[in-house]
Design an enzyme around this catalytic site. Structure first.
Site, PDB file in Angstrom:
ATOM      1  N   ASP A  95       0.823  -1.206   0.000  1.00  0.00           N
ATOM      2  CA  ASP A  95       0.000   0.000   0.000  1.00  0.00           C
ATOM      3  C   ASP A  95       0.858   1.257   0.000  1.00  0.00           C
ATOM      4  O   ASP A  95       0.508   2.269  -0.606  1.00  0.00           O
ATOM      5  CB  ASP A  95      -0.915  -0.004   1.229  1.00  0.00           C
ATOM      6  N   GLY A  96       2.008   1.207   0.680  1.00  0.00           N
ATOM      7  CA  GLY A  96       2.898   2.358   0.720  1.00  0.00           C
ATOM      8  C   GLY A  96       3.472   2.698  -0.647  1.00  0.00           C
ATOM      9  O   GLY A  96       3.745   3.871  -0.931  1.00  0.00           O
ATOM     10  N   ASN A 171      -4.313   9.053   1.366  1.00  0.00           N
ATOM     11  CA  ASN A 171      -4.836   8.445   2.590  1.00  0.00           C
ATOM     12  C   ASN A 171      -5.442   9.458   3.551  1.00  0.00           C
ATOM     13  O   ASN A 171      -6.649   9.485   3.758  1.00  0.00           O
ATOM     14  CB  ASN A 171      -3.737   7.654   3.307  1.00  0.00           C
ATOM     15  N   ASP A 201      -5.154  14.272  21.212  1.00  0.00           N
ATOM     16  CA  ASP A 201      -3.791  14.075  20.713  1.00  0.00           C
ATOM     17  C   ASP A 201      -3.659  14.494  19.257  1.00  0.00           C
ATOM     18  O   ASP A 201      -2.544  14.613  18.749  1.00  0.00           O
ATOM     19  CB  ASP A 201      -3.378  12.612  20.859  1.00  0.00           C
ATOM     20  N   THR A 212      -9.330   2.847   5.957  1.00  0.00           N
ATOM     21  CA  THR A 212      -8.856   1.556   6.471  1.00  0.00           C
ATOM     22  C   THR A 212      -7.401   1.651   6.931  1.00  0.00           C
ATOM     23  O   THR A 212      -6.767   0.624   7.173  1.00  0.00           O
ATOM     24  CB  THR A 212      -8.987   0.472   5.386  1.00  0.00           C
ATOM     25  N   TYR A 214      -4.846   4.856   9.056  1.00  0.00           N
ATOM     26  CA  TYR A 214      -4.753   5.510  10.357  1.00  0.00           C
ATOM     27  C   TYR A 214      -6.135   5.834  10.919  1.00  0.00           C
ATOM     28  O   TYR A 214      -6.406   5.678  12.112  1.00  0.00           O
ATOM     29  CB  TYR A 214      -3.918   6.787  10.228  1.00  0.00           C
ATOM     30  N   SER A 217      -7.873   3.250  13.092  1.00  0.00           N
ATOM     31  CA  SER A 217      -7.421   3.101  14.479  1.00  0.00           C
ATOM     32  C   SER A 217      -8.013   4.164  15.392  1.00  0.00           C
ATOM     33  O   SER A 217      -7.954   4.029  16.610  1.00  0.00           O
ATOM     34  CB  SER A 217      -5.887   3.158  14.537  1.00  0.00           C
TER      35      SER A 217
END
Length: 370
Positions: A95-96, A171, A201, A212, A214, A217
């Site tokens: 993906d990167g 992303n 934060d 799907t 960062y 999470s």
């Protein structure tokens, strides 16, 4: 150049220039060299590669593409001025690697076919074992495409104009507290209307593709890549009531530090650190007109659902075992209180005990001994 007709890849003319991008690592050297050989010697097309790969010995050791101390003339060095002539991009990685392709093409991007050599491979539906079949399909046309929307991000410092920054994110955009000991205090505006101030934060603004990553999470919703939307979610908010939002893709989001914030923040786009986010900075985010068209193995929905299940183990749990008893047969347990068990069943009996947990049928006959 390709013609995108109803989300299907159709070539107006025979493609001639293929850009091949690979992730770092020796494990991809051999597949990369074989792919270059296949493009130039089977399809007789030009293969563009990055300059860093042309200096590697593993390519020079392949006689089919390197002889007499020089590469085949159809192997060309990719430079920024070549972006407009690239017909198809082949990505070898994870993906990167697709995010890296997005960073290279910050306006129009040709179709991308991604072969999975990564850890997760959620965005890479093709296995390299059958690369010739999938590449033939792509070069002949007719494969479905999914248009992965991007975010247009503009960082506008009010004092230091040299720090002005523009970028297209595949992303997400993240504003976080970095190494600061205190929470960030951010003001959020949508279409110039004040939405809220949030102490946390950080904040994540994501595309459907990034939902799907960062954003997941942080508890953001998983968005189908065909949905024209963006999500806003907070990283560890100091409140119980901040829920992630899903907004239309044409909404313009503006983020700035609250005047009472105890410290600065830091901004990153697609994992790339942009720099410190100071009091005079304004970050503007909206949907971009330049998506990333990626080739599907099946279609945009089936590929996405398979990725959720196979890569992210979505809703994975052991199946519930069926009852062994005959549900049509009346059970003596249904006529007793939950604390009284029929002695004839072979278990035990606690006489005249009722904790108030009676069955739906709660007449006097339930309490009579047989």
């Amino acid at each position: 150049m390709p013609l995108h007709d109803n989300n299907v890849l159709v070539w107006q003319e025979r493609p001639s220039n293929i850009l091949v991008i690979k992730r770092p690592g020796e494990s991809i050297h051999k597949p990369f060299a074989h792919l270059i050989n296949y493009i130039i010697n089977v399809w007789n097309l030009n293969a563009y590669v990055e300059d860093s790969e042309l200096t590697q010995e593993y390519l020079k050791n392949m006689k089919e593409i390197f002889s007499n101390q020089k590469f085949d003339p159809r192997i060309k060095k990719f430079t920024p001025k070549d972006k407009s002539i690239i017909d198809l991009i082949v990505s070898l990685g994870g993906d990167g690697t697709l995010i890296y392709v997005s960073s290279l093409f910050q306006t129009f991007c040709p179709p991308v076919i991604s072969f999975n050599f990564g850890s997760l491979g959620f965005l890479c539906p093709f296995n390299f074992e059958d690369y010739d079949i999938y590449l033939n399909w792509s070069l002949k046309g007719g494969l479905p495409l999914v248009y992965r929307s991007r975010l247009s991000c503009t960082l506008e410092p009010q004092l230091d104009k040299s720090a002005y920054f523009e970028y297209l994110a595949l992303n997400e955009v993240v504003v976080n507290r970095g190494s600061n000991y205190c929470l960030t205090n951010l003001d959020i505006y949508v279409n110039d209307n004040f939405l809220t101030s949030i102490q946390s934060d950080g904040l994540v603004v994501s595309t459907p593709t990034g939902s799907t990553a960062y954003a997941m999470s942080t508890g953001a919703s998983l968005c189908h890549p065909g949905v024209e939307a963006l999500t806003i979610s907070s990283i560890c908010p100091h409140t119980l009531t901040f829920r992630p939002l899903v907004l239309p893709n044409n909404a313009e989001i503006k983020i700035c530090l609250n005047s009472e914030s105890r410290g600065s923040a830091f901004c990153s786009i697609d994992g790339k650190n942009i720099g410190e986010f100071k009091e005079d900075c304004v970050l503007k985010i909206k949907g971009s007109e330049y998506p990333i068209p990626t080739v599907c193995r099946h279609d945009e929905s089936k590929d996405w659902f398979e990725g959720l299940k196979n890569s992210l183990n979505w809703n994975l749990r052991p199946k519930q075992k069926p009852f062994d008893l005959n549900l049509n047969q009346k059970s003596p347990f249904l006529n007793k209180t939950s604390s009284v068990v029929d002695f004839k069943s072979g278990f035990f009996k606690i006489s005249s005990v009722d904790h108030g947990y009676i069955s739906q049928r709660s007449d006097d006959s339930d309490y009579q001994d047989n």
